[in-house]
Design an enzyme around this catalytic site. Structure first.
Site, PDB file in Angstrom:
ATOM      1  N   ARG A 258      15.636  52.749 -29.772  1.00 50.88           N
ATOM      2  CA  ARG A 258      16.934  52.073 -29.785  1.00 50.88           C
ATOM      3  C   ARG A 258      17.034  51.294 -28.484  1.00 50.88           C
ATOM      4  O   ARG A 258      17.122  51.873 -27.404  1.00 50.88           O
ATOM      5  CB  ARG A 258      18.080  53.075 -29.885  1.00 50.88           C
ATOM      6  CG  ARG A 258      19.472  52.466 -29.681  1.00 50.88           C
ATOM      7  CD  ARG A 258      20.501  53.587 -29.655  1.00 50.88           C
ATOM      8  NE  ARG A 258      21.840  53.121 -29.290  1.00 50.88           N
ATOM      9  CZ  ARG A 258      22.318  53.076 -28.047  1.00 50.88           C
ATOM     10  NH1 ARG A 258      21.555  53.434 -27.021  1.00 50.88           N
ATOM     11  NH2 ARG A 258      23.546  52.673 -27.812  1.00 50.88           N
ATOM     12  N   ASP A 260      18.802  49.650 -25.898  1.00 44.56           N
ATOM     13  CA  ASP A 260      20.187  49.719 -25.447  1.00 44.56           C
ATOM     14  C   ASP A 260      20.610  48.407 -24.793  1.00 44.56           C
ATOM     15  O   ASP A 260      19.901  47.862 -23.942  1.00 44.56           O
ATOM     16  CB  ASP A 260      20.320  50.877 -24.443  1.00 44.56           C
ATOM     17  CG  ASP A 260      21.747  51.138 -24.029  1.00 44.56           C
ATOM     18  OD1 ASP A 260      22.588  51.368 -24.904  1.00 44.56           O
ATOM     19  OD2 ASP A 260      22.026  51.088 -22.809  1.00 44.56           O
ATOM     20  N   GLU A 302      20.555  47.537 -30.382  1.00 40.90           N
ATOM     21  CA  GLU A 302      21.954  47.899 -30.214  1.00 40.90           C
ATOM     22  C   GLU A 302      22.639  46.661 -29.642  1.00 40.90           C
ATOM     23  O   GLU A 302      22.648  46.429 -28.440  1.00 40.90           O
ATOM     24  CB  GLU A 302      22.100  49.103 -29.275  1.00 40.90           C
ATOM     25  CG  GLU A 302      23.508  49.663 -29.227  1.00 40.90           C
ATOM     26  CD  GLU A 302      24.221  49.441 -27.894  1.00 40.90           C
ATOM     27  OE1 GLU A 302      25.382  49.880 -27.771  1.00 40.90           O
ATOM     28  OE2 GLU A 302      23.643  48.827 -26.990  1.00 40.90           O
TER      29      GLU A 302
END
Length: 518
Positions: A258, A260, A302
Site C-alpha cells: 500500500r 502511502d 492510497e
C-alpha cells in the site's frame, strides 16, 4: 504458457523503467549510470528471491489477472489489535478463511518512531518490524501460512516521508550532506511563500506544512505531522534507496504494497504539490522494477483525492503505449458516496461515481470498501456533487451532521479535524455509523444490519476487491478508551481502532459477518 525469466522481464520492462528515470532526473543525473544502478539493484534482489516466491512469480506471470477474480475478498487489521503479535495473527488465519479472505493488509507493521507515530505511519526503519509485534522472521512464517491459505499479505510502504528518527534523518540532522539532501529544507521566507499554495492535511492537530529544525538549518517539509519528514524525490539517490527497500520487503514475503500518500510525492513551486505528473512517474518506475524482480507483487495506491485525479494512478498512455502504474487503487470516492447515499436515502452520487470509475485498464482493479482505519473525508466528492447540487459544501455539511447523530439520526460518528468552520471528516466504526450503537430495539438493530448490508453490497457489486476492516464483521462499536492515552487522545481516529473482540463473533451483532460473507 511458459513464465518469462528475469532476462525476458528485464527486456520487457527495463525500457519503461528507463523512460520514467529520464522524465524524472534528466538534467540532474547521468541517466545511463542511474539506470545501470537501478538495474543492478533489481537483478541483485531478483537473484536473492526465495524459491517459494520465484514459483509464485512464475505462476502469476501466467495468470496476470489473478487479483481481479470475483472471489478476491480483502481484510485489513492492526497486528496488535487483531492478534497481539505476528504469531498471534497466525492463530486467526482460520477466521480469515471463514470469511473468504484472499488478501490481508496488516496496517502499520514496520518499525515506527518512539512516542507519537501517526498510528505507526512514521516509519523509523523500513526493513524491521515494530519490535513488540515480532520480527521479520515471524513475517516470513506468517506469509508462508497465508500463502498456503491462498491469502496475499500486504504491508504499508510510506513513500512520502520517514520518521524524524529514521537513520537517514538522524544522519541529516548530524550534518551529513548526502542524507540532508534526502529531505527538503527551506529558509523561513521560502517556506512561508510555499505555504500559501498548500493545503493542510491536519489543520487542527498539525497545522502548516513546514517544521523549523535548527539542526537542519531551516524548515523541514512536513506535510503530515512535524515528526514525519517529507522525502526529496527530486534526488535520484532517494529513488534508489526506496527501490532497494521495496524489493527487500518483497523478498520477505509481502505480496502487495500500500503506497502511502502517493499524491504528495513531488514538490514543485507554484503548485499545491498534489497529483503532479512526476508522482506518477515515480510510481511507474517502481512498478516497472517490481515487474522485473518480483512480478507476483502488487502495488496499491492510497490516493485520497478528488475522483477525477484517481484513475491516472492505474497508469496512462503518454504517446509510448500504456504505462502501467498501480494494480489496485482505493475507490475512496465510492466509499464516501455510499455514506452520503445512506444519510440522504438517495442514490445519485454513488451512481455518478460508479459511472466515473466504470472503465479500467487490463490488469487493474479498484479496492472497494465501506470503512477503514481512517476518517471519512468529504472533500473527495465535492467536484462530483457540484454536478448534482449547486451548493455541495452545504449538502455535505448536512450529511456530516447527520452522521454525527444530530436531527434524530441513527448514526453515532464523531467529527475529525473540524474547527467548526471547515468541512473535513468524520470518525466511527461501521456499526456505530450505521446505527447499531444507537439501536434501542430489534427493529432498530435490523435497520442497522440492513444499512451495513447495503454498503457491503455496494463495495462488492462495484466489481472491486471488496475489503472489510477488522471488527466490522463482528459489529464492534466506537471505543472512546483512547482518550485516556496521552499519545492517542489528540487523534480521534482511534475511536474506530479498538482491539478485536473475538467474543463478539458469537453475539447477535455478528449477524453483520453473515451479511458480509454472503
Amino acid at each position: 504458457m511458459t513464465a518469462p525469466g528475469i532476462a525476458d522481464r528485464l527486456n520487457r520492462s527495463g525500457p519503461g523503467l528507463k523512460r520514467q528515470l529520464e522524465r524524472l532526473y534528466s538534467g540532474v543525473a547521468d541517466i545511463e549510470e542511474l539506470f545501470a544502478r537501478a538495474c543492478a539493484i533489481v537483478t541483485e534482489r531478483a537473484a536473492a528471491r526465495p524459491a517459494a516466491l520465484v514459483a509464485l512469480d512464475d505462476a502469476r506471470c501466467t495468470d496476470p489477472d489473478w487479483f481481479v477474480a470475483p472471489d478476491m475478498i480483502g481484510y485489513s487489521a492492526y497486528v496488535d489489535r487483531f492478534g497481539g503479535t505476528i504469531d498471534g495473527v497466525c492463530t486467526h488465519v482460520d477466521h480469515l478463511e471463514s470469511l473468504g479472505v484472499r488478501y490481508l493488509h496488516l496496517l502499520a507493521l514496520l518499525k515506527a518512531r518512539d512516542g507519537d507515530s501517526d498510528g505507526g505511519f512514521a516509519v523509523a526503519d523500513y526493513l524491521a518490524v515494530e519490535p513488540r509485534l515480532g520480527t521479520m522472521a515471524d513475517v516470513g512464517r506468517l506469509a508462508a501460512r497465508l500463502r498456503d491459505a491462498r491469502i496475499s499479505l500486504c504491508v504499508d510502504l510510506a513513500l512520502n516521508h520517514t520518521a524524524d528518527d529514521h537513520p537517514w534523518a538522524r544522519a541529516a540532522r548530524a550534518g551529513n550532506p548526502e542524507f540532508r539532501d534526502f529531505y527538503i529544507v527551506l529558509d523561513p521566507a521560502e517556506a512561508a511563500m510555499r505555504e500559501a499554495d498548500l493545503t493542510e492535511v491536519f489543520p487542527k492537530t498539525a497545522p502548516g506544512n513546514f517544521t523549523p529544525v535548527p539542526a537542519m538549518g531551516g524548515s523541514v517539509w512536513t506535510t503530515f505531522y512535524p515528526f514525519q519528514w517529507d522525502l526529496n524525490w527530486a534526488n535520484p539517490k532517494v529513488f534508489l534507496a526506496m527501490l532497494e527497500v521495496m524489493l527487500r520487503l518483497a523478498n520477505h514475503g509481502f505480496e502487495a504494497f500500500r503506497l502511502d500518500s502517493t499524491a504528495f510525492l513531488w514538490k514543485q513551486a507554484g503548485t499545491d504539490c498534489r497529483n503532479l505528473p512526476q508522482a506518477h512517474y515515480i510510481v511507474r518506475a517502481l512498478r516497472a522494477a517490481l515487474d522485473i524482480a518480483a512480478p507476483a507483487t502488487l502495488l496499491k495506491a492510497e490516493a485520497v483525492v478528488p475522483t477525477a485525479f484517481v484513475s491516472p494512478y492505474f497508469g496512462a498512455d503518454e504517446g509510448d503505449g500504456f504505462e502501467s502504474e498501480c494494480h489496485l487503487v482505493y475507490n475512496n470516492s465510492l466509499m464516501v458516496a455510499g455514506w452520503v447515499a445512506l444519510a440522504e436515502q438517495s442514490a445519485p452520487l454513488p451512481t455518478a461515481i460508479l459511472g466515473a470509475s466504470d472503465v479500467l485498464p487490463r490488469g487493474a482493479n479498484w479496492l472497494s470498501y465501506a470503512r477503514c482505519h481512517d476518517d471519512i473525508g468529504w472533500g473527495a466528492v465535492l467536484a462530483d456533487l457540484e454536478d448534482i447540487d449547486p451548493d455541495p459544501v452545504a449538502r455535505l455539511s448536512h450529511v456530516a451532521r447527520w452522521l454525527e447523530g444530530t436531527g434524530g439520526s441513527w448514526a453515532r460518528g464523531k467529527p475529525f479535524q473540524s474547527d467548526g468552520a471547515a468541512l473535513h471528516g468524520i470518525n466511527g466504526t461501521f456499526a456505530s455509523l450505521a446505527g447499531l450503537e444507537a439501536a434501542m430495539d430489534d427493529t432498530d438493530r435490523e435497520m442497522a444490519f440492513r444499512r451495513v448490508a447495503l454498503l457491503n453490497t455496494l463495495a462488492i457489486a462495484s466489481g472491486g476487491l471488496a475489503t472489510t476492516y477488522m471488527g466490522d464483521e463482528a459489529g464492534i462499536l466506537n471505543d472512546a478508551s483512547y482518550l485516556a492515552d496521552p499519545q492517542k487522545a489528540h487523534d480521534g481516529r482511534w475511536i474506530h481502532r479498538p482491539a478485536m473482540d473475538w467474543g463478539a463473533l458469537t453475539t447477535p451483532s455478528a449477524h453483520i459477518s453473515v451479511l458480509w460473507a454472503s
